[in-house]
Design a protein around this motif. Structure first.
Motif, PDB file in Angstrom:
ATOM      1  N   LEU A  60     -20.641  20.237  -4.683  1.00 13.05           N
ATOM      2  CA  LEU A  60     -21.149  20.968  -3.522  1.00 13.05           C
ATOM      3  C   LEU A  60     -22.670  21.030  -3.519  1.00 13.05           C
ATOM      4  CD1 LEU A  60     -18.711  24.032  -3.236  1.00 13.05           C
ATOM      5  CD2 LEU A  60     -18.863  22.058  -1.708  1.00 13.05           C
ATOM      6  N   ALA A  61     -23.259  21.134  -4.709  1.00 17.65           N
ATOM      7  CA  ALA A  61     -24.710  21.283  -4.808  1.00 17.65           C
ATOM      8  C   ALA A  61     -25.448  19.975  -4.570  1.00 17.65           C
ATOM      9  CB  ALA A  61     -25.077  21.851  -6.182  1.00 17.65           C
ATOM     10  N   SER A  62     -24.711  18.858  -4.503  1.00 17.12           N
ATOM     11  CA  SER A  62     -25.351  17.559  -4.283  1.00 17.12           C
ATOM     12  C   SER A  62     -25.593  17.351  -2.792  1.00 17.12           C
ATOM     13  CB  SER A  62     -24.465  16.431  -4.832  1.00 17.12           C
ATOM     14  OG  SER A  62     -24.202  16.629  -6.208  1.00 17.12           O
TER      15      SER A  62
ATOM     16  N   ALA B   9     -15.227  22.823   6.005  1.00 18.53           N
ATOM     17  CA  ALA B   9     -14.185  23.373   5.139  1.00 18.53           C
ATOM     18  C   ALA B   9     -12.801  22.902   5.586  1.00 18.53           C
ATOM     19  CB  ALA B   9     -14.251  24.900   5.139  1.00 18.53           C
ATOM     20  N   LEU B  10     -12.542  22.855   6.888  1.00 18.74           N
ATOM     21  CA  LEU B  10     -11.239  22.409   7.383  1.00 18.74           C
ATOM     22  C   LEU B  10     -10.985  20.947   7.029  1.00 18.74           C
ATOM     23  CD1 LEU B  10     -11.137  24.123  10.899  1.00 18.74           C
ATOM     24  CD2 LEU B  10      -9.843  24.761   8.855  1.00 18.74           C
ATOM     25  N   ALA B  11     -12.009  20.106   7.175  1.00 20.05           N
ATOM     26  CA  ALA B  11     -11.845  18.693   6.818  1.00 20.05           C
ATOM     27  C   ALA B  11     -11.601  18.545   5.318  1.00 20.05           C
ATOM     28  CB  ALA B  11     -13.082  17.900   7.239  1.00 20.05           C
ATOM     29  N   ASN B  12     -12.311  19.319   4.511  1.00 16.58           N
ATOM     30  CA  ASN B  12     -12.070  19.295   3.067  1.00 16.58           C
ATOM     31  C   ASN B  12     -10.661  19.790   2.750  1.00 16.58           C
ATOM     32  OD1 ASN B  12     -14.641  18.878   1.005  1.00 16.58           O
ATOM     33  ND2 ASN B  12     -15.269  19.370   3.087  1.00 16.58           N
ATOM     34  N   GLY B  13     -10.195  20.783   3.517  1.00 17.55           N
ATOM     35  CA  GLY B  13      -8.844  21.293   3.316  1.00 17.55           C
ATOM     36  C   GLY B  13      -7.796  20.219   3.551  1.00 17.55           C
TER      37      GLY B  13
ATOM     38  N   LEU C 107     -11.085  25.339  -1.115  1.00 12.43           N
ATOM     39  CA  LEU C 107     -11.344  25.475   0.321  1.00 12.43           C
ATOM     40  C   LEU C 107     -12.288  26.639   0.590  1.00 12.43           C
ATOM     41  CD1 LEU C 107     -10.708  24.621   3.224  1.00 12.43           C
ATOM     42  CD2 LEU C 107      -8.713  26.107   3.150  1.00 12.43           C
ATOM     43  N   PHE C 108     -12.028  27.774  -0.063  1.00 10.07           N
ATOM     44  CA  PHE C 108     -12.901  28.932   0.108  1.00 10.07           C
ATOM     45  C   PHE C 108     -14.311  28.641  -0.403  1.00 10.07           C
ATOM     46  CE2 PHE C 108     -14.834  32.592  -2.080  1.00 10.07           C
ATOM     47  CZ  PHE C 108     -15.058  33.427  -0.998  1.00 10.07           C
ATOM     48  N   ALA C 109     -14.404  27.927  -1.531  1.00  8.27           N
ATOM     49  CA  ALA C 109     -15.715  27.637  -2.116  1.00  8.27           C
ATOM     50  C   ALA C 109     -16.560  26.782  -1.177  1.00  8.27           C
ATOM     51  CB  ALA C 109     -15.544  26.942  -3.468  1.00  8.27           C
ATOM     52  N   VAL C 110     -15.927  25.801  -0.524  1.00  3.91           N
ATOM     53  CA  VAL C 110     -16.670  24.951   0.417  1.00  3.91           C
ATOM     54  C   VAL C 110     -17.254  25.795   1.550  1.00  3.91           C
ATOM     55  CG1 VAL C 110     -16.454  23.101   2.125  1.00  3.91           C
ATOM     56  CG2 VAL C 110     -15.349  22.866  -0.097  1.00  3.91           C
TER      57      VAL C 110
ATOM     58  N   LEU D  64     -25.557  28.970   2.666  1.00  4.79           N
ATOM     59  CA  LEU D  64     -26.735  28.163   2.984  1.00  4.79           C
ATOM     60  C   LEU D  64     -27.222  28.461   4.394  1.00  4.79           C
ATOM     61  CD1 LEU D  64     -28.693  25.834   2.301  1.00  4.79           C
ATOM     62  CD2 LEU D  64     -26.954  24.257   3.161  1.00  4.79           C
ATOM     63  N   VAL D  65     -26.288  28.560   5.330  1.00  4.40           N
ATOM     64  CA  VAL D  65     -26.650  28.855   6.720  1.00  4.40           C
ATOM     65  C   VAL D  65     -27.279  30.241   6.829  1.00  4.40           C
ATOM     66  CG1 VAL D  65     -25.702  29.304   9.019  1.00  4.40           C
ATOM     67  CG2 VAL D  65     -24.937  27.310   7.714  1.00  4.40           C
ATOM     68  N   LEU D  66     -26.699  31.220   6.152  1.00  2.58           N
ATOM     69  CA  LEU D  66     -27.242  32.579   6.202  1.00  2.58           C
ATOM     70  C   LEU D  66     -28.644  32.631   5.596  1.00  2.58           C
ATOM     71  CD1 LEU D  66     -24.085  34.701   5.273  1.00  2.58           C
ATOM     72  CD2 LEU D  66     -25.122  34.377   7.527  1.00  2.58           C
TER      73      LEU D  66
END
Length: 209
Positions: A17-19, A47-51, A159-162, A169-171
């Protein structure tokens, strides 16, 4: 108490995720150019696509690996999408930044959320590396003796982590000082990100050729 298996899985996922990648560039640009709601929408779409890929990995098979023609088609689609996204970034950089402030019109906020979610979903879904990554993650780090219920909990956490990582990041980008500092250089950031995305698209296309 967390098991060593879960800690290894979560740790490897966090490093991924950090990459920085196309999703990261999309989130930063969306949050700065269109505001917090657009960025949160993009976070949910990613997140949905990763799910979806997590669900495939949990089923014990990789649709992409079993269908080479589908993998090739997705890579061509990904290269076209990355090129289009890069061009949109560069074109947008020619416009004044005009960073949105809190208190946008309600209709604009909702439209921004939907547009962000669609862009985020496409960005993550058209990246076949996500499917390969999750399949490898579960294959290498989750033992055969691990029950389905535990695997489902692992998938829910990933899924939650993504979503949590991207939304955080957005916040952070929504903070007034951060926005003021980054906003001054937004056109330059968009041009740089656009060029990177177009180069990535060319590299992906050449790899297929």
């Amino acid at each position: 108490m967390f098991s060593s298996e879960f800690l290894l899985l979560a740790g490897a996922h966090l490093l991924a995720l950090a990459s920085p990648g196309p999703d990261f560039l999309l989130l930063v640009r969306g949050a700065l150019r269109h505001g917090r709601r657009n960025g949160i929408g993009a976070s949910l779409g990613i997140a949905l696509a990763n799910g979806f890929y997590i669900a495939l990995a949990l089923c014990g098979f990789s649709l992409l690996q079993q269908s080479p023609s589908l993998l090739i088609a997705m890579k061509w689609l990904a290269s076209v999408y990355l090129a289009w996204l890069g061009w949109m970034f560069i074109r947008s950089s020619r416009k004044p930044a005009g960073l949105p402030q809190p208190g946008q019109a309600r209709g604009e906020a909702r439209a921004g959320f939907r547009a962000g979610m669609a862009a985020g979903f496409l960005s993550a879904a058209l990246n076949p590396k996500n499917g390969v990554f999750y399949f490898g993650l579960f294959t290498l780090m989750v033992g055969a003796q691990t029950g389905l219920g535990v695997k489902l909990l692992y998938g829910a956490w990933l899924l939650f982590a993504v979503f949590a990582w991207d939304a955080a990041l957005v916040l952070a980008m929504s903070q007034q000082r951060v926005r003021a500092w980054l906003g001054r250089g937004l056109p330059m950031v968009e041009r740089g990100a656009g060029l990177l995305l177009m180069l990535a698209a060319v590299g992906l296309a050449l790899a297929r050729v």
